[in-house]
Design a protein around this motif. Structure first.
Motif, short mmCIF file in Angstrom:
data_model
loop_
_atom_site.label_atom_id
_atom_site.label_comp_id
_atom_site.label_asym_id
_atom_site.label_seq_id
_atom_site.Cartn_x
_atom_site.Cartn_y
_atom_site.Cartn_z
N GLY A 50 0.92 -1.53 0.03
CA GLY A 50 -0.30 0.06 0.04
C GLY A 50 0.97 1.11 -0.31
N ARG A 51 0.90 2.08 -0.83
CA ARG A 51 1.74 3.28 -0.98
C ARG A 51 1.28 4.35 0.35
NH1 ARG A 51 2.67 5.59 -6.69
NH2 ARG A 51 3.61 3.12 -6.44
N LEU A 52 2.19 4.91 1.25
CA LEU A 52 1.86 5.26 2.22
C LEU A 52 2.30 6.66 1.63
CD1 LEU A 52 1.36 5.48 5.00
CD2 LEU A 52 3.90 5.57 5.82
N LEU A 53 2.52 7.24 1.05
CA LEU A 53 3.60 9.00 0.41
C LEU A 53 4.22 8.96 -0.65
CD1 LEU A 53 5.02 11.31 1.49
CD2 LEU A 53 6.93 10.18 1.39
N ALA A 54 3.23 9.90 -1.54
CA ALA A 54 3.73 9.95 -3.21
C ALA A 54 4.42 11.72 -2.67
CB ALA A 54 2.47 8.97 -3.96
N HIS A 65 -2.07 14.03 11.02
CA HIS A 65 -0.65 12.90 9.94
C HIS A 65 0.47 13.82 10.76
CE1 HIS A 65 -3.54 11.86 7.37
NE2 HIS A 65 -3.69 13.08 7.20
N ARG A 66 0.39 14.51 12.02
CA ARG A 66 1.56 14.61 12.29
C ARG A 66 2.39 13.36 13.71
NH1 ARG A 66 5.67 17.92 12.13
NH2 ARG A 66 5.93 16.13 11.75
N ARG A 67 1.08 12.94 14.38
CA ARG A 67 1.73 11.79 14.71
C ARG A 67 2.27 10.73 13.88
NH1 ARG A 67 -3.12 9.81 18.71
NH2 ARG A 67 -1.54 8.33 19.55
N ALA A 68 1.44 10.92 12.80
CA ALA A 68 1.89 9.39 11.48
C ALA A 68 3.19 9.79 11.39
CB ALA A 68 0.97 9.11 10.87
N PRO A 95 4.52 6.35 15.05
CA PRO A 95 3.79 7.21 14.17
C PRO A 95 3.89 6.23 12.56
CG PRO A 95 6.42 7.26 14.58
CD PRO A 95 5.73 6.27 15.84
N ARG A 96 4.04 6.01 11.38
CA ARG A 96 3.83 5.31 10.54
C ARG A 96 5.27 5.36 9.43
NH1 ARG A 96 -1.50 4.37 7.43
NH2 ARG A 96 -0.67 2.97 6.93
N LEU A 97 5.44 6.74 9.58
CA LEU A 97 6.71 6.92 8.34
C LEU A 97 7.31 7.97 9.94
CD1 LEU A 97 8.14 7.37 5.79
CD2 LEU A 97 6.91 9.72 5.73
N LEU A 98 9.11 7.48 9.63
CA LEU A 98 10.03 7.77 9.94
C LEU A 98 11.04 8.24 8.98
CD1 LEU A 98 9.93 8.03 13.62
CD2 LEU A 98 12.01 5.63 13.62
N VAL A 99 11.29 9.41 9.31
CA VAL A 99 11.89 10.75 8.75
C VAL A 99 13.62 10.41 9.45
CG1 VAL A 99 13.08 12.03 7.43
CG2 VAL A 99 11.20 11.94 7.22
N LEU A 100 14.66 9.95 9.16
CA LEU A 100 15.66 9.65 9.48
C LEU A 100 16.54 10.52 8.76
CD1 LEU A 100 14.43 6.60 9.36
CD2 LEU A 100 15.93 6.89 11.80
N ASP A 101 17.02 12.09 9.70
CA ASP A 101 18.26 13.23 8.84
C ASP A 101 19.80 12.49 9.81
OD1 ASP A 101 19.60 14.74 7.70
OD2 ASP A 101 18.16 16.50 7.96
#
Lengths: 553, 343
Positions: free
Chosen positions: A292-296, A371-374, A455-461
């Motif tokens: 399933g597409r989470l982010l586009a 969506h902030r939580r996600a 969350p569902r998406l973790l952005v790791l910088d």
């Protein structure tokens, strides 16, 4: 055999601190012949930088050489006065530092700074010194050297600043050059050109070099001999081939195992250390829906003033997938990650998250969105990204209170403790403040905070860029496990291609705000299509391939 | 060239931006003077037995019989034409009074600032080079003394010591000994004017009158300057580029004076603007103690006499000087730090 250029015998250095005297160097002996290149590797706190500062006699007020001898060209300089040392520094032995921009005087043109060094050791007129400075800038291959003479450090890139620094260090043809992490913080392609320049310069001028680094690949590639330091002692010293092929000392073995190579995996990095993390029971996961597409992201553009930081970028991310974002400084990878976290507004383009157009929500108001939580973030600098007045508990509890509506209840405590368990942070550390935690522990707090709201998406910088390799290995393993257990998706930003290859299924290569290549990580690393990707890959310093085979990783 | 142009553009913007503030100052002082107790008409009537009619007459002449908003509009209209009004106590236009007296105040303040800087910088540097040494503690003591003693106390003490006891200073009244002829006025700064015509006798006389009040003021602002220099030197001395200079064998002198000091001076420049403004305020007391014919003592006398126009003129003048000082600081900073003009 002539006498060595530099010899260090049984050196002890201690520092007077608030908590009493700390021994930073506990009896090391090293020697270096003229023209030789010695690498000193080790993790932070191993004493490698202190060693080099002791040789230059540049220890600050608190540091003292308590025992041992430093001999340079047959002369004992252990207790030499400034009158003896000053003519030596710069002329016979010189040093270049990490963070070249800070190492240059910010309000003095670089040409004058080079001239200052020349005139400190040779009787030159201002014009002569300027001419020599120009010649030196040409020697370190700075483009448009004449124009750069009058430039200030802030007008130059990090790589150019390091070239200027090298020009200053070699200005008076010293016999010994100490390079303390000369390329840390520089891009990998810049690192390669700077290191090549250093190697070539020292070879041509017959200079000896001590290269201090935490990067085993760099040491292996550029040094004839390597000393491994651990907690103020040299634990092993050998030629790189021997050292990395058959490390004798357990610490070296661990260090070699933890360093990412061309074909290491997350599991192979850690070895038995992984058992230190208590295996938490898998969560009653929020239905780890794989697929399933989470982010586009479509046609995303971000302009700052006249420059375009992100230029028409499109990509997508499946649920549970890990996507790597690589590129050098200025490639727009950080801007892109901030756009996706909705910390800044895009100039144009759309961001679809879980089917909803979050790009339409202004960044200013996004904290109110569900969506902030996600979408949560893990930052590069784990020290700076924690509130110094929050204990570890407060830091992890903060998003729960703000985003998940927890009050100061036992439920909150239970949830925070559960998060701490999941990231392997001992519960007894929860009341500590950031300055009382180690780098690895702070990283765990940062990760616990990010996963607290499930969350569902973790952005790791660049989550491991500031960590020692052994800590990095453990943190990478932790992240990888968390992703699989919690069904997280990762957007993993890094300049370290080996890390990306291990952590991500797909990779996007960015250059000046544009996607130059995209595909499965394995394919990109095995057979890069774009010239820029090839350049990036070639710039990574590796242990010798045959050595890598011998190690059997 | 590009640097100068960018500085010029910034100056222009800053000047424009300061106009509303100056307007606000003018209106605020005007209203403040009207709320203060005291009726100037009564004060300036010929005598205590002046009749009600005479007072009403004066009030009409001064325009005080009109409602306050009308008075304000009249005042602003006058201001726009450069008319600051007339002082009731001197009978002169306020602008002329201020113009005549301003050089005295500026000369005193500038000399005090130069004196303070020439003491504070070396002391601050010495203290920073040897933190927690005897020198450091000595500087700290001197600064504490300077900042905790009000200027009228330190002024009187200095007069007592140097005029009364030692006799090193002349009679502390005015800018010039009465028996010395005043040099022809060019700038109004006695030291400059005397030097211009080569009248060294007058120059020495002016300097000997000046040094005591200047020292009083310098002592007052020594603390912020010296402490700032020390703190910023300490910070700069631990920075990476100082270590670079040491590692490449630059002389200690060069490292301290060229590499460290020039960087350390950046925050000192900023604080200098604040210090200068403080000194303008402190002028009031020093000018009184030393009978200095400056604008501050003029304004104080006017305030005590409920003489509106000079006080309003003085406050406006100070506000304008404040704006100018900040502009000068801005330019200095722009020249001293190449990073500023880029941002």
């Amino acid at each position: 055999m002539t006498a060595p250029l530099l010899s260090i015998e049984d050196l002890h250095v201690s520092f007077a601190t608030r908590h009493g005297v700390v021994e930073a160097i506990r009896g090391i002996s090293l020697s270096l012949a003229a023209g030789e290149t010695l690498g000193i590797v080790g993790e932070s706190g191993s004493g490698k930088s202190v060693t080099s500062l002791a040789v230059m006699r540049l220890l600050d007020r608190a540091g003292r050489i308590t025992k041992g001898r430093i001999t340079f060209r047959g002369e004992d300089i252990t207790r030499a006065s400034r009158r003896i040392l000053q003519p030596l520094r710069g002329a016979a032995m010189s040093m270049i530092f990490q963070n070249p921009r800070a190492a240059l005087n910010p309000i003095r043109p670089v040409g004058l700074q080079i001239a200052d060094v020349l005139r400190a050791h040779e009787p030159l007129s201002a014009q002569e010194a300027r001419a020599r400075a120009l010649a030196l800038l040409e020697a370190v291959r700075i483009r448009e050297p004449r124009a750069r003479l009058d430039a200030y450090p802030h007008e130059l890139s990090g790589g150019m600043c390091q070239r200027v620094m090298i020009a200053m260090a070699i200005a008076c043809e010293p016999a010994l050059l100490i390079a303390d992490e000369p390329t840390t913080g520089l891009d990998v392609t810049t690192q390669k050109t700077v290191m090549d320049l250093l190697a070539e310069t020292t070879a041509r001028r017959g200079m000896a070099m001590i290269l201090i680094t935490h990067d085993l690949g760099l040491a292996a590639q550029y040094c004839g001999r390597i000393a491994v330091m651990e907690r103020g002692k040299v634990v092993e010293e050998a030629a790189p081939r021997r050292l990395f092929g058959a490390p004798q000392h357990p610490y070296t073995q661990r260090l070699v195992a933890a360093s990412p190579t061309r074909d290491s995996t997350v599991a192979s990095l850690v070895g038995e250390t992984e058992t230190e993390i208590p295996a938490a029971p898998p969560l009653p996961a929020p239905a780890a829906t794989r697929g399933g597409r989470l982010l586009a992201v479509r046609n995303l553009v971000k302009r700052f003033g006249g420059t375009t930081a992100v230029n028409d970028v499109s990509f997508h991310l499946e649920s549970g997938e890990s996507l790597g974002l690589v590129g050098e400084s200025g490639s727009g990878k950080s801007t892109l990650s901030r756009l996706i976290c909705r910390l800044i507004d895009q100039s144009s383009g759309s961001i679809l998250f879980d089917g909803a157009e979050i790009g339409a929500l202004p960044a200013r108001n996004f904290h109110q969105s569900l969506h902030r939580r996600a979408i949560q973030l893990v930052f590069q600098d784990h020290g700076e990204s924690l509130n110094p007045r929050f204990s570890a508990f407060d830091s992890i509890a903060d998003p729960l209170q703000r985003l998940a509506g927890f009050g100061r209840t036992p439920a909150l405590r239970a949830r925070v403790e559960e998060c701490a368990d999941r990231v392997g942070l001992p519960r007894e550390l929860l009341h500590r403040f950031p300055h009382q935690l180690s780098g690895g522990q702070k990283a765990r707090v940062g990760i616990a905070r990010a996963i607290a709201c499930r969350p569902r998406l973790l952005v790791l910088d660049e989550p491991t860029a500031a960590l020692d390799v052994s800590v990095q290995a453990v943190i990478l393993a932790l992240l990888d496990r968390l992703r699989r257990e919690e069904g997280l998706s990762f957007l993993f930003v890094s300049h370290d291609l080996n890390v990306i290859r291990m952590m991500c299924e797909r990779t996007i290569v960015l250059q000046t705000g544009q996607v130059v290549e995209e595909g499965p990580s394995g394919r990109i690393f095995a057979a890069p299509q774009a010239a820029y990707t090839r350049e990036l890959l070639e710039a990574i310093p590796h242990f010798e391939p045959d050595v890598a085979e011998a190690v059997g990783v | 060239m590009a640097v100068l142009r960018s500085i010029g553009r910034r100056l222009w913007q800053r000047l424009l931006a300061s106009l509303p503030a100056l307007f606000g100052v003018a209106v605020f002082t005007f209203l403040l003077m009207r709320v203060l107790p005291g009726d100037p008409a009564v004060f300036f009537a010929s005598g205590p037995n002046a009749g009600q009619e005479e007072i009403e007459q004066i009030r009409r002449e001064m325009g005080l019989d009109k409602p306050i908003p009308v008075q304000l509009v009249n005042y602003l209209a006058d201001l726009a034409q450069g008319n600051l009004g007339r002082s009731m106590s001197t009978g002169q236009p306020v602008a002329a009074d201020l113009e005549r007296r301003l050089p005295a105040s500026l000369e005193l303040t500038l000399c005090a600032l130069i004196l303070a800087l020439s003491l504070a910088l070396p002391l601050g540097i010495l203290a920073a080079l040897r933190p927690n040494s005897l020198i450091d503690h000595g500087v700290r003591l001197l600064c504490t003394l300077g900042v905790c003693m009000p200027t009228f106390v330190s002024g009187l003490l200095l007069i007592f010591a140097f005029y009364y006891l030692l006799g090193w200073a002349p009679d502390p009244t005015g800018r010039l000994d009465v028996f010395v002829s005043t040099p022809p006025e060019v700038t109004g700064f006695l030291l400059v004017d005397a030097a211009l015509v080569g009248d060294w006798e007058a120059w020495i006389a002016a300097a000997s009158q000046l040094w005591l009040p200047a020292a009083t003021m310098a002592l007052f602002v020594l603390a912020p300057l010296a402490r700032m220099t020390r703190a910023s030197m300490l910070a700069v001395l631990t920075s990476d580029f100082i270590r670079t200079g040491e590692a490449l064998g630059l002389s200690r002198r060069r490292v301290v004076l060229v590499y460290a000091l020039r960087n350390a001076l950046l925050p000192v420049i900023t604080i200098m603007g604040i210090v200068f403004s403080t000194m303008l305020g402190a002028n009031v007391l020093v000018e009184k103690v030393f009978s200095w014919p400056g604008v501050a003592s003029y304004a104080l006398d006017a305030l005590l006499a409920s003489d509106y126009a000079p006080v309003q003129g003085f406050v406006l003048l100070m506000a304008m000087i404040f704006v100018m000082v900040n502009l000068v600081i801005d330019v200095l900073y722009g020249l001293a730090d190449p990073r500023v003009t880029v941002g």
